[in-house]
Write an enzyme that holds these catalytic residues in place. Sequence first.
Site, PDB file in Angstrom:
ATOM      1  N   SER A  43       0.825  -1.196   0.000  1.00  0.00           N
ATOM      2  CA  SER A  43       0.000   0.000   0.000  1.00  0.00           C
ATOM      3  C   SER A  43       0.869   1.260   0.000  1.00  0.00           C
ATOM      4  O   SER A  43       1.684   1.450  -0.887  1.00  0.00           O
ATOM      5  CB  SER A  43      -0.970  -0.051   1.184  1.00  0.00           C
ATOM      6  OG  SER A  43      -2.026   0.856   1.010  1.00  0.00           O
ATOM      7  N   ASP A 155      -5.662  -4.553  -2.291  1.00  0.00           N
ATOM      8  CA  ASP A 155      -4.659  -4.160  -1.302  1.00  0.00           C
ATOM      9  C   ASP A 155      -3.832  -5.333  -0.770  1.00  0.00           C
ATOM     10  O   ASP A 155      -4.379  -6.335  -0.298  1.00  0.00           O
ATOM     11  CB  ASP A 155      -5.382  -3.477  -0.139  1.00  0.00           C
ATOM     12  CG  ASP A 155      -4.449  -2.790   0.840  1.00  0.00           C
ATOM     13  OD1 ASP A 155      -3.234  -2.955   0.732  1.00  0.00           O
ATOM     14  OD2 ASP A 155      -4.971  -2.075   1.716  1.00  0.00           O
TER      15      ASP A 155
END
Length: 271
Positions: A43, A155
């Site tokens: 991320s 993610d």
Amino acid sequence: MMQPRVKLAWALGGGGARGFAHLGVLKVLQEEGIPVDALTGTSMGAVMAVLFAAGADLKYLAALAAKISWENFIDLRFPRYGLVEGKRITPLIRLLTKRKRLEELAVPVRIIATDLNTGEEVVFSEGPLDLAVRASISIPGVFTPVPYGERLLVDGGLVAGVPVAAAAAMGMDLVFAVNVAGELGPEPPRSVFDILYRSSEIMMRRLDGIQIRQAALVISPEVGGVGTLQFYRAEECIARGEAAARAALPQIRQLIGELQVDGACAAGERA
């Protein structure tokens, strides 16, 4: 005979705006001559890893982070699979990394994403930077997933919030981690974004504990009170990252020194 230099891998965790603390940590490492021989990122940690490895000027990035209006890069829509399409973010990544591919970076980088179809960890080691980063930041329900062949990527924090295992697989001598996890504050969620981010963070906190225990050292900047979406606090996060890295310097150098001594002793025994 001179022993080879100890090689260090750094695992940079996700955390939204708190991830700007990575910039402060990397700035100190660069200034103090601490090796950064490999990077893994999830991320926001992925964003900072590729910017560093692409040779971006860290002081310029710090100034940019403090002044830029990050809301301009959130292209809010109501598509089928997420609230944000993310099309405004990829051009910024391409610009700051000079359109390099992962395999072209001066420092080896691994970017972590999750295959929404299978639940498997996907580790990018080559290919377009913008695609890998865009996948890694795609919090389910917030950003639309990224199609990649037969995969649908979201993610990387769903499988590795602080990607220590991926760093360990890169064959370095030591793995250090930077954890920018947030605190679950008393304020209740006030929007759909808050609910989605908090749900992800609750799950990630459990996974992070497993990976972090594998690191030789964990640096934890004091950014837990910064909200995931509070990008206007970038300057504060960078400063706290710098402070945490400077506080950790003696331990970093000690661990490097101990390994160097062990290596020299082992070489002497073989001789």
